[in-house]
Motif scaffolding. Structure first.
Motif, PDB file in Angstrom:
ATOM      1  N   LEU A 121      67.793  40.590  -0.027  1.00  0.00           N
ATOM      2  CA  LEU A 121      68.961  40.669   0.842  1.00  0.00           C
ATOM      3  C   LEU A 121      69.842  41.870   0.469  1.00  0.00           C
ATOM      4  CD1 LEU A 121      69.957  36.895   1.110  1.00  0.00           C
ATOM      5  CD2 LEU A 121      68.945  38.333   2.908  1.00  0.00           C
ATOM      6  N   GLU A 122      69.980  42.109  -0.822  1.00  0.00           N
ATOM      7  CA  GLU A 122      70.786  43.243  -1.273  1.00  0.00           C
ATOM      8  C   GLU A 122      70.172  44.551  -0.823  1.00  0.00           C
ATOM      9  OE1 GLU A 122      74.097  44.945  -3.134  1.00  0.00           O
ATOM     10  OE2 GLU A 122      73.655  42.895  -2.545  1.00  0.00           O
ATOM     11  N   VAL A 123      68.842  44.637  -0.932  1.00  0.00           N
ATOM     12  CA  VAL A 123      68.169  45.864  -0.493  1.00  0.00           C
ATOM     13  C   VAL A 123      68.336  46.054   1.015  1.00  0.00           C
ATOM     14  CG1 VAL A 123      65.918  46.981  -0.250  1.00  0.00           C
ATOM     15  CG2 VAL A 123      66.547  45.906  -2.416  1.00  0.00           C
ATOM     16  N   GLU A 124      68.163  44.984   1.754  1.00  0.00           N
ATOM     17  CA  GLU A 124      68.320  45.069   3.216  1.00  0.00           C
ATOM     18  C   GLU A 124      69.744  45.465   3.600  1.00  0.00           C
ATOM     19  OE1 GLU A 124      67.134  41.266   4.688  1.00  0.00           O
ATOM     20  OE2 GLU A 124      64.994  41.567   4.220  1.00  0.00           O
ATOM     21  N   LYS A 125      70.746  45.027   2.859  1.00  0.00           N
ATOM     22  CA  LYS A 125      72.140  45.362   3.163  1.00  0.00           C
ATOM     23  C   LYS A 125      72.440  46.828   2.874  1.00  0.00           C
ATOM     24  CE  LYS A 125      75.410  44.404   0.293  1.00  0.00           C
ATOM     25  NZ  LYS A 125      76.391  43.703  -0.578  1.00  0.00           N
ATOM     26  N   LEU A 126      71.923  47.336   1.770  1.00  0.00           N
ATOM     27  CA  LEU A 126      72.253  48.689   1.341  1.00  0.00           C
ATOM     28  C   LEU A 126      71.457  49.756   2.077  1.00  0.00           C
ATOM     29  CD1 LEU A 126      72.574  48.146  -2.509  1.00  0.00           C
ATOM     30  CD2 LEU A 126      74.417  48.501  -0.860  1.00  0.00           C
ATOM     31  N   THR A 127      70.292  49.381   2.590  1.00  0.00           N
ATOM     32  CA  THR A 127      69.437  50.398   3.208  1.00  0.00           C
ATOM     33  C   THR A 127      70.142  51.121   4.367  1.00  0.00           C
ATOM     34  OG1 THR A 127      67.433  49.244   2.543  1.00  0.00           O
ATOM     35  CG2 THR A 127      67.241  50.798   4.373  1.00  0.00           C
ATOM     36  N   PRO A 128      70.732  50.445   5.370  1.00  0.00           N
ATOM     37  CA  PRO A 128      71.411  51.183   6.445  1.00  0.00           C
ATOM     38  C   PRO A 128      72.686  51.897   5.974  1.00  0.00           C
ATOM     39  CG  PRO A 128      71.774  48.834   6.679  1.00  0.00           C
ATOM     40  CD  PRO A 128      70.774  49.012   5.609  1.00  0.00           C
ATOM     41  N   LEU A 129      73.354  51.339   4.968  1.00  0.00           N
ATOM     42  CA  LEU A 129      74.563  51.995   4.468  1.00  0.00           C
ATOM     43  C   LEU A 129      74.256  53.329   3.817  1.00  0.00           C
ATOM     44  CD1 LEU A 129      76.463  48.922   2.959  1.00  0.00           C
ATOM     45  CD2 LEU A 129      76.865  50.047   5.165  1.00  0.00           C
ATOM     46  N   VAL A 130      73.154  53.366   3.089  1.00  0.00           N
ATOM     47  CA  VAL A 130      72.749  54.628   2.466  1.00  0.00           C
ATOM     48  C   VAL A 130      72.311  55.613   3.549  1.00  0.00           C
ATOM     49  CG1 VAL A 130      71.028  55.700   0.962  1.00  0.00           C
ATOM     50  CG2 VAL A 130      72.156  53.582   0.272  1.00  0.00           C
ATOM     51  N   ALA A 131      71.624  55.102   4.586  1.00  0.00           N
ATOM     52  CA  ALA A 131      71.185  55.993   5.676  1.00  0.00           C
ATOM     53  C   ALA A 131      72.378  56.628   6.389  1.00  0.00           C
ATOM     54  CB  ALA A 131      70.333  55.202   6.661  1.00  0.00           C
ATOM     55  N   ASN A 132      73.464  55.887   6.508  1.00  0.00           N
ATOM     56  CA  ASN A 132      74.663  56.406   7.183  1.00  0.00           C
ATOM     57  C   ASN A 132      75.625  57.044   6.200  1.00  0.00           C
ATOM     58  OD1 ASN A 132      73.832  55.465   9.744  1.00  0.00           O
ATOM     59  ND2 ASN A 132      74.608  53.404   9.291  1.00  0.00           N
ATOM     60  N   LYS A 133      75.201  57.173   4.957  1.00  0.00           N
ATOM     61  CA  LYS A 133      75.958  57.813   3.897  1.00  0.00           C
ATOM     62  C   LYS A 133      77.296  57.130   3.653  1.00  0.00           C
ATOM     63  CE  LYS A 133      73.823  62.335   4.566  1.00  0.00           C
ATOM     64  NZ  LYS A 133      74.017  63.781   4.757  1.00  0.00           N
ATOM     65  N   VAL A 134      77.274  55.815   3.818  1.00  0.00           N
ATOM     66  CA  VAL A 134      78.480  55.047   3.522  1.00  0.00           C
ATOM     67  C   VAL A 134      78.576  54.801   2.017  1.00  0.00           C
ATOM     68  CG1 VAL A 134      79.677  52.857   3.915  1.00  0.00           C
ATOM     69  CG2 VAL A 134      78.449  53.986   5.793  1.00  0.00           C
ATOM     70  N   VAL A 135      77.451  54.528   1.402  1.00  0.00           N
ATOM     71  CA  VAL A 135      77.372  54.358  -0.050  1.00  0.00           C
ATOM     72  C   VAL A 135      76.325  55.309  -0.586  1.00  0.00           C
ATOM     73  CG1 VAL A 135      78.131  51.952   0.026  1.00  0.00           C
ATOM     74  CG2 VAL A 135      75.689  52.500   0.153  1.00  0.00           C
ATOM     75  N   SER A 136      76.370  55.526  -1.881  1.00  0.00           N
ATOM     76  CA  SER A 136      75.391  56.427  -2.495  1.00  0.00           C
ATOM     77  C   SER A 136      74.028  55.742  -2.617  1.00  0.00           C
ATOM     78  CB  SER A 136      75.881  56.865  -3.881  1.00  0.00           C
ATOM     79  OG  SER A 136      75.898  55.754  -4.757  1.00  0.00           O
ATOM     80  N   ASP A 137      73.019  56.580  -2.669  1.00  0.00           N
ATOM     81  CA  ASP A 137      71.669  56.018  -2.819  1.00  0.00           C
ATOM     82  C   ASP A 137      71.444  55.416  -4.177  1.00  0.00           C
ATOM     83  OD1 ASP A 137      71.709  58.330  -4.262  1.00  0.00           O
ATOM     84  OD2 ASP A 137      69.791  59.095  -3.519  1.00  0.00           O
ATOM     85  N   TYR A 138      72.306  55.684  -5.132  1.00  0.00           N
ATOM     86  CA  TYR A 138      72.169  55.083  -6.468  1.00  0.00           C
ATOM     87  C   TYR A 138      72.231  53.567  -6.385  1.00  0.00           C
ATOM     88  CZ  TYR A 138      73.261  53.761 -11.254  1.00  0.00           C
ATOM     89  OH  TYR A 138      73.250  53.162 -12.483  1.00  0.00           O
ATOM     90  N   GLN A 139      73.131  53.044  -5.581  1.00  0.00           N
ATOM     91  CA  GLN A 139      73.240  51.601  -5.443  1.00  0.00           C
ATOM     92  C   GLN A 139      71.978  50.996  -4.834  1.00  0.00           C
ATOM     93  OE1 GLN A 139      77.211  51.978  -3.380  1.00  0.00           O
ATOM     94  NE2 GLN A 139      77.670  50.149  -4.613  1.00  0.00           N
TER      95      GLN A 139
END
Length: 386
Positions: A121-139
């Protein structure tokens, strides 16, 4: 006068008779009667010599029943000497500790499954955020690593549960094959373990038994040359059936077949081991029985004489030959073996020789005897024992 002449003639006749009788008595005293002894004519023929070799009996399958887990022996389902079939329960080890381990493993498995779900679930949540550069890819990378750890923990939890179930299954010990149960050294309530030096029991499948025996190097060479074949396998195929003499001296009712020869000689005993198989449908033979293998070797055109016709002196065998003048002489002989109560002659006698068969305890070499011919069916006739 006539009466006087008659008396004189009678006296003269009596004198003559007395003289003749005295001469005859002296002649008889000088030439005593010859001793009458039974004499055999040596003949040749075919014979089979049986040699016996110490042997041990083992079941076709001989299995040691050992515990795969440690614990207290709760139940013993069988008795010593019982016949069991494959899958029959034999022993039950206290299963409570292993059942608890299974339960704990199930709990860890559920926890690992939940952790993996959260990681995904965490991976699924962060994947679009990283794509839209909302969060860093490190997370995202950290979340992916956490997911992989959760997947590994889930695999470990599944393996632990399977291991716990296997150990739980080991608490019930069943028969791996059909056979007879041996001695049971452990009783109900005993503590048993994997490292025990003694097995819980031995289980033997004895509907067919293997009998092991050994041949010396010289016997093995003679054994190989007796039978046709280019190699050892072909020679084994041509071997006759063998007999098993049990410990009480009786012959087992069924014959066996030699089917295996060991690959090398024992360096300590200079002997090679052979294996013969015997059917044992009635279960008369058990693993651990001892006896002797009776192996027959055939001899062609050999001289065979009764053992009673020989005399042993200083580890040598002798016979008394009778020549054409019925004079006896002592002759040393060598033997190859025996057939029942007869010896097979290796050297010292020839076909047509005559020997004293018995009653020679007081005779002397060079003595003349009166031979008594043996009956037509003399023991000298060679009989092949089968």
């Amino acid at each position: 006068m006539n009466t006087l002449k008659i008396k004189i003639m009678k006296i003269f006749s009596l004198f003559i008779l007395a003289f003749i009788y005295s001469c005859t008595g002296k002649q008889e005293a000088q030439a005593p009667a010859l001793e009458v002894l039974p004499v055999l004519s040596v003949n040749s023929g075919n014979a089979t010599v049986y040699s016996e070799y110490p042997a041990s009996v083992e079941g076709r399958v001989n299995v040691e029943i050992r515990p795969q887990v440690n614990g207290t022996l709760d139940k013993v389902f069988v008795d010593e000497g019982a016949y069991v079939t494959k899958g029959t329960p034999l022993f039950k080890i206290n299963a409570r500790p292993y059942q608890e381990r299974v339960n704990n493993s199930k709990g860890r498995l559920l926890a690992a499954q939940s952790a993996l779900t959260n990681a995904r679930l965490e991976v699924e949540k962060l994947t679009p955020l990283v794509a839209n550069k909302v969060v860093s890819d490190y997370q995202l990378k950290t979340a992916i690593a956490t997911q992989r750890i959760a997947e590994a923990n889930l695999g470990q939890a599944k393996a632990d549960l399977e291991s716990a179930r296997i150990d739980l299954g080991y608490t019930l010990i069943t028969a791996p094959v059909n056979g007879y149960i041996g001695r049971l050294p452990k009783k109900q309530g005993s503590l048993v373990g994997i490292a025990d030096p003694e097995a819980l029991a031995e289980l033997s499948d004895v509907h067919e038994v293997h009998v092991y025996f050994s041949l010396s190097e010289s016997d093995f060479v003679a054994f190989k040359t007796m039978y046709p074949g280019k190699n050892l396998e072909q020679k084994i195929a041509h071997l006759p059936e063998v007999e098993l003499v049990t410990a009480d001296g009786t012959i087992y009712g069924k014959k066996g077949k030699i089917e295996l020869v060991n690959g090398q000689f024992d360096k300590n005993t200079a002997a090679i081991t052979l294996r013969a198989s015997f059917p044992n449908t009635e279960g008369l033979l058990r693993s651990g029985n001892t006896g002797k293998i009776r192996l027959g070797l055939e001899f062609k055109n050999v001289i065979n004489i009764p053992q009673a016709a020989t005399q042993e002196m200083q580890d040598k065998l002798f016979v008394y030959l009778v020549d054409k003048d019925n004079t006896i002489s002592k002759k040393s002989i060598e033997i190859s073996g025996n057939t029942g109560s007869n010896y097979i002659i290796k050297a010292g006698l020839q076909k047509g020789d005559r020997i004293v068969s018995n009653g020679f305890d007081h005779i002397q070499e060079g003595q003349k005897i009166q031979p008594k011919l043996a009956a037509p069916k003399s023991p000298i006739q060679v009989a092949t024992i089968k």
